[in-house]
Design an enzyme around this catalytic site. Structure first.
Site, mmCIF file in Angstrom:
data_model
loop_
_atom_site.group_PDB
_atom_site.id
_atom_site.type_symbol
_atom_site.label_atom_id
_atom_site.label_comp_id
_atom_site.label_asym_id
_atom_site.label_seq_id
_atom_site.Cartn_x
_atom_site.Cartn_y
_atom_site.Cartn_z
ATOM 1 N N ASP A 286 0.817 -1.205 0.000
ATOM 2 C CA ASP A 286 0.000 0.000 0.000
ATOM 3 C C ASP A 286 0.860 1.268 0.000
ATOM 4 O OD1 ASP A 286 -2.611 1.439 0.514
ATOM 5 O OD2 ASP A 286 -1.522 2.010 2.334
ATOM 6 N N GLU B 188 1.430 -0.638 -5.159
ATOM 7 C CA GLU B 188 0.521 0.458 -5.467
ATOM 8 C C GLU B 188 1.311 1.748 -5.628
ATOM 9 O OE1 GLU B 188 -3.381 2.791 -3.662
ATOM 10 O OE2 GLU B 188 -1.696 2.260 -2.374
#
Length: 649
Positions: free
Chosen positions: A260, A333
Site C-alpha cells: 500500500d 501500489e
C-alpha cells in the site's frame, strides 16, 4: 515394417489436414512448429486473473452488516467459477478502523470485526482446496496511533523514540507552527501536535496514521532483520520488523502481498539544522487545505523507496528458497510517473515487485477518450516496460470510481474484454464483473475519512464510499450480502437487476461475458504467450491483435462510440485471413458465437465489442453460446513424430 513411403504418405495426409485447417470451417490446422514456444508455460502470476476483495463489503456471515473472513470463505467458490487465479484482500488486521483497516494497530492479528486467526486459517484451507491463491495487503508507510510502537515512541521510550517522524515545529513571531507546509492526502496539515510528547508527528494520511521514520537507522535495522522462523516465532508487537510481518503471513500460506501507498514511505531528510523544506505550490489549485495545492517533491517518490521494495522482494525469494513452493509475489501500489513506476520492477542485478500496478486505464482514460487515446495509453506501458517483465492492467479499486460510472455502463463488457485479451495479468475489483456502479451516499451516511474531513458542500469530490458498497449476490434482502437490519454502507438501489443470481441466468450478462473471457484466456496459448499489436482503426474503434507462430491469431475490436462502424480488418492488419470466427460477443452484438465474418467488411454496432479468431490448432465448436476449443494439433504432431521415428529404424 513402416517404410519411408508410408511415412511420407501419412505426412501428406497431415499436410492436407493442415490445408483444410486454413479454411474457416472446420477449424483444423496441422503443421510442425517451434516446440519450445508452444510448450512454454508462464508463471502462475504472469497471465493471472487477480480479484480484489474489500472484506467489509464482500459477504457478511454473522449478521452484523459488515463482511468478514467466513463470508469470504463461503463465497470463494464463486471466484473459482469466474476463473480467478488469486484474490487480494484489503487489510484484515487489528485496527481501530479510522481508515477502515489501513490504520493497523497489530500487523499479525485479525481484527475481531472480520473474525479470528482460526477463521483466516480456514479461509486458507478453502483457498488451497479450490486452488485460488490469497494475497494480503501490506501497509508499511504508517501504523495506527493505537499501535504499541507509537505509544512507546510518544513516551520517548529509547527503543522507539525515533520510530516515527517527530519535530518540535517552527516558532514564528512567538507562535509555534508545524515544521513545514506539507499537506495530508486527506486534507489539511500533514503534521499533528502531540500533547504528551510536546512535538508534532507526520501523518501523510489521517492523523490516526502516523508515518514510520525509515530514515532512522534503528528503524531500518529493525525493519530488515533477516532471520525469522515463521512457524515457531513467539510474535511480540513491540519488537517486530516488516520482514517479520511478511514471513509471518508467508508461513500461513499466502502467495504474496499488495504493498500500500509505496511512494509515501520515505520523505526527504531534514537539513543540517534539522528543518524540513516547504513544498512548492501548484498554481492551478487555490484550496490551501487540498492535497493538490502543493507539488509533493519532498514527500513522495524518494529514491530510497525503490531499494526498500527490492529488500522486501528478497524476503519473499528467500522464503521460497527455504520452504519451496511456487513463487511469491509483490504487487506495488503507485501512481507515480511512469519512469519511476518502471523502476519497481527491478534492474539488471536486483529483482523488485513482479507487478507494479498499472493504473493508466484509470488515470489516463476518460469518458471523452477516443480510440487513439486508448491505444496511446496501452502502448505507453508496454513501450516503457523493461524487457522480460510482465504487464498488468487495473480497471478499478476501492479508491476509484467504478468502471461503469467512470466510462459508462455500456463500456463495461468492452473494458473487461480489453484487459482479458491484453498481455500479462489483470486486476478486477469486486463487482466489476457484474457491472456494479457507484452508489450515491448522502453526507449523513458518509463514513470515508477522506470525505468526512471536508464538508457537505464538497464531500462528493473526495468520498470513496460510492465504490465500496456491499457486493450484490441476489435479489434477496440486502442483496444477499447480509441479513442485518442495517449494512455498514447502503445497498445499491439496482441490486435486484444487477446481482450474481440474476446474471448467471442471462447468457450475455456482464457476468457471463466475463466468465467466457477468462475461460478463453486459460485455453489460449496465443493470449498467454502471443505477440501484441495495438491499433486505433479510427476515432471510434480500437483493435488488439494477439499472434503466436503456428497458432491462432486473436483479434479484439472495440467500438468506443455510439455509431455503427464498418471496418476492413485486412487493410488494417495485412495477412489476416479473409474470414474470422466470432468467439466472444456482448449483449450489444448482432453476430453470435461461432459465426463467420468477412474480415474486409466487419460491422460493429454502437458500443459493441467482439473477440475474433483465425483458423488455429484447435477444432472450434459452439456449445450453449460459448466457444469450446478442442486441441488437435498435439495428437497429429505426436503421430507424425512416431511415424518418422519408426521409419528410421
Amino acid at each position: 515394417m513402416i517404410t519411408y513411403r508410408l511415412g511420407a504418405l501419412l505426412l501428406a495426409v497431415f499436410n492436407t489436414l493442415a490445408w483444410s485447417g486454413a479454411q474457416p470451417m472446420p477449424n483444423y490446422h496441422v503443421d510442425f512448429e517451434d516446440i519450445l514456444q508452444r510448450n512454454a508455460v508462464p508463471k502462475w502470476w504472469q497471465t493471472g486473473a487477480f480479484y480484489q476483495i474489500y472484506p467489509r463489503s464482500f459477504k457478511d456471515s454473522n449478521g452484523d452488516g459488515v463482511g468478514d473472513l467466513n463470508g469470504i470463505a463461503d463465497q470463494l467458490p464463486y471466484l473459482k467459477e469466474l476463473g480467478i487465479t488469486a484474490t487480494w484482500l484489503s487489510p484484515i488486521f487489528t485496527s481501530p478502523m479510522a481508515d477502515f483497516g489501513y490504520d493497523i494497530a497489530n500487523f499479525t492479528t485479525i481484527a475481531p470485526i472480520f473474525g479470528t486467526m482460526e477463521d483466516f486459517e480456514n479461509l486458507m484451507a478453502v483457498a488451497k482446496r479450490l486452488d485460488v491463491k490469497i494475497i494480503l495487503d501490506f501497509v508499511p508507510n504508517h501504523s495506527s496511533d493505537e499501535c504499541e510502537w507509537f505509544r512507546r515512541s510518544a513516551a520517548r521510550d529509547p527503543q522507539f523514540k525515533d520510530f516515527y517522524v517527530w519535530h518540535p515545529g517552527r516558532v514564528i513571531n512567538g507562535k509555534r507552527q508545524p515544521p513545514s507546509n506539507w499537506i495530508s492526502v486527506f486534507r489539511g496539515s500533514a503534521w499533528q501536535w502531540h500533547e504528551g510528547r510536546q512535538e508534532y508527528y507526520l501523518h501523510q494520511f489521517v492523523k490516526k496514521q502516523p508515518d514510520l521514520n525509515y530514515r532512522n537507522p534503528k528503524v531500518r535495522e529493525t525493519m530488515n532483520v533477516s532471520e525469522f522462523d515463521g512457524l515457531s516465532y513467539a510474535f511480540d508487537i513491540r519488537s517486530f520488523s516488516s520482514q517479520d510481518v511478511l514471513r509471518f503471513w508467508l508461513a500461513k500460506g499466502v502467495s504474496g502481498f499488495r504493498i500500500d501507498a509505496v511512494p509515501h514511505v520515505f520523505e526527504i531528510a531534514p537539513d543540517a539544522q534539522g528543518q524540513y523544506s516547504d513544498e512548492p505550490r501548484n498554481d492551478w489549485n487555490n484550496d490551501p487545505e487540498d492535497y493538490g495545492y502543493l507539488q509533493h517533491v519532498y514527500t513522495v517518490d524518494q529514491p530510497e523507496t525503490i531499494d526498500l521494495v527490492y529488500s522486501w522482494r528478497a524476503v519473499l525469494d528467500s522464503f521460497a528458497r527455504e520452504h519451496g513452493g511456487e513463487e511469491r509475489i509483490l504487487m506495488a501500489e503507485t501512481y507515480s510517473p511512469i519512469d519511476i513506476v518502471m523502476q519497481y520492477y527491478g534492474n539488471a542485478t536486483t529483482e523488485g515487485a513482479q507487478l507494479p500496478f498499472n493504473f493508466m486505464l484509470i488515470s489516463e482514460v476518460s469518458n471523452s477518450s477516443n480510440a487513439y487515446n486508448y491505444a496511446d495509453t496501452l502502448k505507453k506501458w508496454l513501450e516503457h516496460m523493461p524487457q522480460g517483465r510482465t504487464a498488468n492492467w487495473v480497471l478499478g479499486n476501492h479508491d476509484k470510481p467504478r468502471v461503469g460510472s467512470r466510462l459508462g455502463r455500456d463500456r463495461i463488457d468492452m473494458m473487461n474484454m480489453l484487459t482479458a485479451t491484453l498481455p500479462g495479468a489483470s486486476v478486477t475489483y469486486q463487482g466489476e464483473e457484474l457491472g456494479m456502479t457507484d452508489v450515491w451516499i448522502s453526507w449523513k451516511d458518509t463514513v470515508d475519512p477522506s470525505a468526512c474531513n471536508t464538508n457537505p458542500r464538497i464531500y462528493e469530490k473526495y468520498t470513496r464510499d460510492p465504490e465500496r458498497t456491499p457486493f450484490q449476490w441476489s435479489s434477496d434482502q440486502d442483496a444477499g450480502f447480509s441479513n442485518a437490519s442495517r449494512t455498514w454502507l447502503p445497498i445499491a438501489p439496482d441490486y435486484k437487476q444487477v446481482n450474481v443470481e440474476i446474471e448467471r441466468g442471462r447468457p450475455l450478462s456482464n457476468l457471463n461475458v466475463f466468465k467466457q473471457l477468462w475461460q478463453l484466456r486459460k485455453q489460449s496459448k496465443t493470449l498467454q504467450l502471443g505477440d501484441t499489436e495495438i491499433k486505433a482503426l479510427n476515432d471510434a474503434v480500437l483493435a488488439v491483435k494477439r499472434h503466436l507462430t503456428k497458432d491462432s491469431t486473436i483479434l479484439t475490436v472495440l467500438n468506443i462510440y455510439d455509431g455503427v462502424e464498418t471496418l476492413d480488418l485486412q487493410r488494417s492488419f495485412p495477412g489476416l485471413p479473409s474470414q474470422l470466427i466470432v468467439i466472444v460477443v456482448t449483449g450489444r452484438s448482432r453476430v453470435k458465437v461461432g459465426d463467420l465474418i468477412e474480415s474486409s467488411s466487419l460491422q460493429l454496432q454502437p458500443k459493441d465489442s467482439l473477440v475474433l479468431q483465425s483458423a488455429s490448432s484447435y477444432y472450434s465448436y459452439a456449445f450453449n453460446g460459448q466457444l469450446r476449443l478442442l486441441p488437435v494439433l498435439g495428437f497429429y504432431l505426436w503421430l507424425a513424430q512416431v511415424v518418422l521415428y519408426l521409419s528410421h529404424r
